[in-house]
Design a protein around this motif. Sequence first.
Motif, PDB file in Angstrom:
ATOM      1  N   ASP A   1      22.924  -3.152  52.080  1.00 48.98           N
ATOM      2  CA  ASP A   1      23.984  -2.527  51.163  1.00 48.98           C
ATOM      3  C   ASP A   1      24.805  -2.913  50.245  1.00 48.98           C
ATOM      4  O   ASP A   1      25.038  -2.469  49.407  1.00 48.98           O
ATOM      5  CB  ASP A   1      24.902  -2.050  52.425  1.00 48.98           C
ATOM      6  CG  ASP A   1      24.052  -0.968  53.189  1.00 48.98           C
ATOM      7  OD1 ASP A   1      22.781   0.005  53.107  1.00 48.98           O
ATOM      8  OD2 ASP A   1      25.375  -0.638  54.227  1.00 48.98           O
TER       9      ASP A   1
ATOM     10  N   VAL B   1      33.995   1.520  50.338  1.00 45.17           N
ATOM     11  CA  VAL B   1      34.053   2.401  51.500  1.00 45.17           C
ATOM     12  C   VAL B   1      35.561   3.238  51.450  1.00 45.17           C
ATOM     13  O   VAL B   1      36.147   2.388  51.322  1.00 45.17           O
ATOM     14  CB  VAL B   1      33.597   1.417  53.221  1.00 45.17           C
ATOM     15  CG1 VAL B   1      34.237   2.836  53.997  1.00 45.17           C
ATOM     16  CG2 VAL B   1      32.374   1.086  53.299  1.00 45.17           C
TER      17      VAL B   1
ATOM     18  N   TYR C   1      32.638  -5.425  53.597  1.00 43.34           N
ATOM     19  CA  TYR C   1      32.403  -4.485  52.555  1.00 43.34           C
ATOM     20  C   TYR C   1      33.837  -4.569  51.572  1.00 43.34           C
ATOM     21  O   TYR C   1      34.945  -5.298  52.016  1.00 43.34           O
ATOM     22  CB  TYR C   1      32.541  -3.465  53.776  1.00 43.34           C
ATOM     23  CG  TYR C   1      31.724  -2.857  54.871  1.00 43.34           C
ATOM     24  CD1 TYR C   1      30.072  -2.409  53.711  1.00 43.34           C
ATOM     25  CD2 TYR C   1      31.013  -3.656  55.378  1.00 43.34           C
ATOM     26  CE1 TYR C   1      29.050  -1.979  54.451  1.00 43.34           C
ATOM     27  CE2 TYR C   1      29.779  -2.958  56.481  1.00 43.34           C
ATOM     28  CZ  TYR C   1      28.834  -2.428  55.788  1.00 43.34           C
ATOM     29  OH  TYR C   1      28.244  -1.905  57.062  1.00 43.34           O
TER      30      TYR C   1
ATOM     31  N   ALA D   1      30.777   4.546  50.908  1.00 42.69           N
ATOM     32  CA  ALA D   1      30.700   5.865  52.274  1.00 42.69           C
ATOM     33  C   ALA D   1      31.790   6.395  51.681  1.00 42.69           C
ATOM     34  O   ALA D   1      32.502   5.567  51.408  1.00 42.69           O
ATOM     35  CB  ALA D   1      30.312   4.696  52.929  1.00 42.69           C
TER      36      ALA D   1
ATOM     37  N   LEU E   1      26.887   2.401  58.733  1.00 40.67           N
ATOM     38  CA  LEU E   1      27.489   2.295  57.692  1.00 40.67           C
ATOM     39  C   LEU E   1      25.930   1.667  57.003  1.00 40.67           C
ATOM     40  O   LEU E   1      24.644   1.584  56.850  1.00 40.67           O
ATOM     41  CB  LEU E   1      28.134   1.539  57.366  1.00 40.67           C
ATOM     42  CG  LEU E   1      29.403   2.156  57.416  1.00 40.67           C
ATOM     43  CD1 LEU E   1      30.762   0.875  56.268  1.00 40.67           C
ATOM     44  CD2 LEU E   1      30.079   3.229  56.075  1.00 40.67           C
TER      45      LEU E   1
END
Length: 321
Positions: free
Chosen positions: A8, A16, A38, A77, A221
């Motif tokens: 990702d 995010v 993230y 996301a 996720l």
Amino acid sequence: MRGAQRADMQSGNHKVLVTGASGFYGRHLVPFLQAAGYEPVAMVRRDVSFGGSIRVIKITDIETGIDWARHLDGIGAVVHLAGLAHVTSVIPESAYDRLHRDVTKRLARAAQSAGAKLIYISSIAAQSGSSADHVLVESGPVGPTTAYGRSKLRAEQEVAAAGDRYVIFRPTLTYGSGVVGNMGRLIRLSTGRIPPPFGALHNKRSLLAVETMCEAVSFALQTEAALGQTFLLADPEPVSVAEMVRALREGGGMRGSGLRMPPAILSALARLIGGADLWDKIAGDLVVSVEKLRTFGFRWRVDTREGLSALGAVFSGRLSS
């Protein structure tokens, strides 16, 4: 770092957006996501600091005037937490609908257009009232009994109607550092010098560690197979109120599961103070199955009794939060 998560990040989808980031869930989730690799972006309505490296977007009113397309630019996301946290008959159903269904509808459509995943944190109240005489499963009937629950269910329907790049979670009553509401009151009662009168309550309720909520979001996720799914979210094993009190008190260095007041007396007092619904919340059963989430590969790290015991230690001052 897990392989799926690494993929990702390499694809540029590591940003995010977390709405409602200043709430109980958000204050845990934002630093968790950062620690997991993230790049969280915290959307808040009140001042909060997560540290200098986390971007914070301050908004005044999420119901109107939000340019979601602009905020979703470059976002991989969205975790949608924003909403009215407290269930009360004083708030009209239209207010719940505006903040839950209407806002979620606009966000879901914008996320679909931007190609961003949407993780929607709904509530067990979208499926059930304060108690249930059977184990709840995702495939079972839905029967919300409050304006809050009905608006959450309608928001779920808007998420599903917008596209298929979503995951919906229906969490149960959650415990963790900083929790308020009914759970916070139970923790404070249980860790006081005089134990609460719940030692004779052996009902079963599914609880959720806030750490598990964070893990579940990370799982969603990373897991493409989970897209388009709705999951009940709880710790695997339900506990009774007496067991909750015992675990909290043991963590605080105290003994016992509470004074053993006869349930009939407790029921009369609870109904006098808050009506039948309050008694259902205290003494009713509410057990959910988490087998669907398990079959998708999720694994739990927090045991409910150990988690409550650790929380009892924090609340009683034996450990720092």
